[in-house]
Design a protein around this motif. Structure first.
Motif, short mmCIF file in Angstrom:
data_model
loop_
_atom_site.label_atom_id
_atom_site.label_comp_id
_atom_site.label_asym_id
_atom_site.label_seq_id
_atom_site.Cartn_x
_atom_site.Cartn_y
_atom_site.Cartn_z
N ALA A 185 1.31 -17.79 -2.42
CA ALA A 185 1.36 -16.61 -3.28
C ALA A 185 0.43 -15.52 -2.77
O ALA A 185 0.73 -14.33 -2.87
N LYS A 186 -0.70 -15.94 -2.20
CA LYS A 186 -1.63 -14.94 -1.67
C LYS A 186 -1.02 -14.18 -0.51
O LYS A 186 -1.18 -12.97 -0.38
N THR A 187 -0.31 -14.92 0.36
CA THR A 187 0.38 -14.28 1.48
C THR A 187 1.45 -13.32 0.96
O THR A 187 1.59 -12.20 1.44
N VAL A 188 2.20 -13.82 -0.03
CA VAL A 188 3.27 -12.99 -0.60
C VAL A 188 2.67 -11.73 -1.22
O VAL A 188 3.18 -10.62 -1.03
N PHE A 189 1.56 -11.90 -1.93
CA PHE A 189 0.91 -10.77 -2.57
C PHE A 189 0.51 -9.71 -1.55
O PHE A 189 0.73 -8.51 -1.73
N GLU A 190 -0.06 -10.18 -0.44
CA GLU A 190 -0.48 -9.23 0.59
C GLU A 190 0.71 -8.45 1.15
O GLU A 190 0.63 -7.26 1.40
N LEU A 205 -6.31 -8.65 -6.78
CA LEU A 205 -6.02 -7.22 -6.93
C LEU A 205 -7.27 -6.37 -6.71
O LEU A 205 -7.25 -5.40 -5.95
N LEU A 206 -8.37 -6.75 -7.36
CA LEU A 206 -9.59 -5.96 -7.20
C LEU A 206 -10.10 -6.00 -5.76
O LEU A 206 -10.68 -5.04 -5.27
N GLY A 240 -7.36 3.39 -6.25
CA GLY A 240 -7.38 3.21 -7.71
C GLY A 240 -6.20 2.37 -8.12
O GLY A 240 -5.20 2.29 -7.39
N ILE A 241 -6.30 1.77 -9.30
CA ILE A 241 -5.22 0.90 -9.78
C ILE A 241 -3.91 1.67 -9.91
O ILE A 241 -2.82 1.12 -9.70
N ALA A 242 -4.00 2.96 -10.19
CA ALA A 242 -2.79 3.78 -10.38
C ALA A 242 -1.94 3.81 -9.11
O ALA A 242 -0.73 3.97 -9.18
N SER A 243 -2.59 3.65 -7.95
CA SER A 243 -1.84 3.74 -6.70
C SER A 243 -1.44 2.36 -6.18
O SER A 243 -1.01 2.22 -5.03
N SER A 244 -1.58 1.33 -7.00
CA SER A 244 -1.21 -0.02 -6.55
C SER A 244 0.29 -0.11 -6.30
O SER A 244 1.10 0.16 -7.18
N PRO A 245 0.69 -0.52 -5.08
CA PRO A 245 2.12 -0.67 -4.80
C PRO A 245 2.71 -1.90 -5.50
O PRO A 245 3.92 -2.03 -5.60
N VAL A 246 1.83 -2.80 -5.97
CA VAL A 246 2.31 -3.98 -6.70
C VAL A 246 2.26 -3.64 -8.19
O VAL A 246 1.20 -3.46 -8.76
#
Ligand SMILES: [Zn+2]
Length: 475
Positions: free
Chosen positions: A388-393, A350-351, A360-366
């Motif tokens: 999972a990394k691919t899925v996360f992206e 995430l970071l 910023g974290i507030a705008s994270s779509p996840v």
């Protein structure tokens, strides 16, 4: 001779009120010049300042959060000097009777705990801003910032190294952000710092001659300026020369401090109580009420993350360095109660994307819940950690749920032992040399075989299962 540095910091923090400290003008950053001004903040004759209640509340919250003793009565004073950005010819500040005194901030530097004393916190107004023309020999003045509320936080000379100075500043900034009373933006100047630095022989009690450092608008510059100044003073002292008491500026391009003015040119402000403003009286009841409103502060939250979630100190520090990030972590743990795994994902994946996207974290779509569900799918073996990394992206790019991405991309992990075993047999048959070497004892080759299987299944084979199959077949 060995010297030690003695550093004291003066921090100015702009309070996040909608209006100025003594008038109703707006404080929004970036408005066209001189559009947020009135008779009061321009210092017109006959106008009277009135203290902004919210600004006082914010200042009191900071004083409570840093364990200051709050004075039942404090007094606003006029700090007199002339400068074109100061329309009244004086700045309203506090001098002999500040709002709060005798506070402290606990910091950690390289694992060592240090307590830095806070001498005082007082309230004051900001000055305007000069804008120098780049094409003509003229300067303009923008009074929008005049009267914007500030608190000044003065530390005791308890700081010994540039690292400690930076940790102290970060600590103060974290608290201001947790309290939501300052945006902490160093580049825009809503969180700024001056430093007093002197050197003395290690073990000595008296202070050496101090130099004031200004113009350091990032943590990196604070560290660099202090390091430079300590080197400069040490070199002078070891040559037997004297330190001149002066104010120096950090020159970012030359990476050095340069003299701005000497002691003779230092201002004599002739402070006196401002007759236009009544003393500020703070009641016990008001303080008790504000104390109840304080959120959990960074140091407390850091400690709780270690005890409640069992995450290492380092994780706790990273996660709580930003209130929103800490909130995100806690929400994700609610969905997937394996704190260390969540922490790893937040800190690494995430970071990483937040940094890459400068978001910023507030705008994270996840959302934290979606991240929790993704990790649960790994735990269940539906997908591998790598998938999972691919899925996360993909979740980041499209805002989709993990289940939807997995479905769409056909990313389900192959846990059918029969199918994997068939593929494994074919791989062994195609690599007789490696198979013989493995059987002869070169067990490191297991990784090679698993890698081949991963390639063939496009990463969909379940890795522990693949290991198991090859170990069995190559016996
Ligand atoms: Zn005004």
């Amino acid at each position: 001779m060995e010297y030690e540095a003695v550093i004291g910091l003066e921090v100015h923090a702009q309070l996040l009120t909608a209006s100025k400290i003594f008038c109703g003008c707006a404080t929004a950053f970036g408005a066209p010049p001189n559009t947020q001004v009135c008779e009061v903040c321009l210092g017109m004759p006959g106008s009277l300042p009135v203290l902004n209640k919210k600004a006082l509340e914010y200042a009191l919250k900071m004083a409570l959060a840093t364990d200051c003793r709050i004075n039942p009565e404090s007094v606003f004073a006029r700090k007199n000097y002339f400068y074109p950005d100061l329309p009244k010819g004086y700045q309203i500040s506090q001098y002999e009777s500040p709002l709060a005194e005798h506070g402290r901030l606990d910091i950690k530097v390289n694992g060592d705990a240090r307590r830095i004393g806070i001498t005082r916190i007082h309230m004051e107004e900001d000055a305007g801003k000069l804008i120098h023309s780049e094409t003509r020999p003229v300067s303009f003045v923008d009074f929008n910032r005049t009267g914007v509320p500030l608190i000044e936080i003065v530390s005791e000379p308890d700081i010994r190294t540039p690292e400690e100075a930076v940790e102290y500043l970060k600590g103060l900034r974290d608290i201001l952000l947790y309290l939501e009373i300052c945006d902490g933006n160093m580049e825009e100047g809503s969180f700024r710092c001056d430093a007093n630095v002197s050197l003395r022989p290690r073990g000595a009690r008296e202070f050496g001659v101090k130099v004031e450092l200004k113009n350091m608008n990032s943590f990196r510059f604070v560290k660099a300026a202090l390091e430079y100044e300590i080197r400069r003073q040490r070199a002078l002292l070891s040559e037997g020369r004297e330190i001149v008491q002066e104010t120096r500026l950090w020159d970012t391009t030359a990476s050095q401090t340069v003299s701005m003015r000497g002691k003779e040119e230092a201002h004599d402000y002739r402070y006196f109580p401002d007759p236009d403003l009544v003393p500020v009286r703070v009641s016990e009841a008001q303080l008790a009420d504000l104390a109840k409103q304080l959120p959990e502060l960074p140091n407390a939250r850091r400690a709780r993350f270690q005890t409640e979630y069992g995450v290492p100190e380092y994780d706790a520090e990273v996660l709580t360095s930003d209130k929103a990030l800490a909130d995100y972590f806690e929400a994700a743990v609610k969905e997937f109660p394996h704190p260390k795994q969540v922490s790893n994902w937040v800190m690494v994946e995430l970071l990483r994307v937040l940094k890459k996207e400068e978001a910023g974290i507030a705008s994270s779509p996840v959302t934290p819940a979606a991240l929790g569900r993704l990790l649960a799918l790994v735990e269940k073996g539906t997908i591998s950690g790598k998938q999972a990394k691919t899925v996360f992206e993909e979740m980041w790019a499209t805002g989709q749920d993990p289940e939807a991405v997995i479905q769409e991309k056909g990313l389900v992990q192959i846990t059918d032992a029969g199918a994997l075993e068939q593929a494994a047999r074919e791989i062994i048959a195609a690599h007789p040399k490696e198979a013989a070497e493995y059987k002869a004892g070169k067990t490191k080759l297991l990784g090679f075989f698993v890698g081949q299987l991963m390639k063939r299944t496009k990463g969909q084979a379940n890795p522990p299962l693949a290991n198991e199959i090859f170990q069995k077949l190559l016996k």
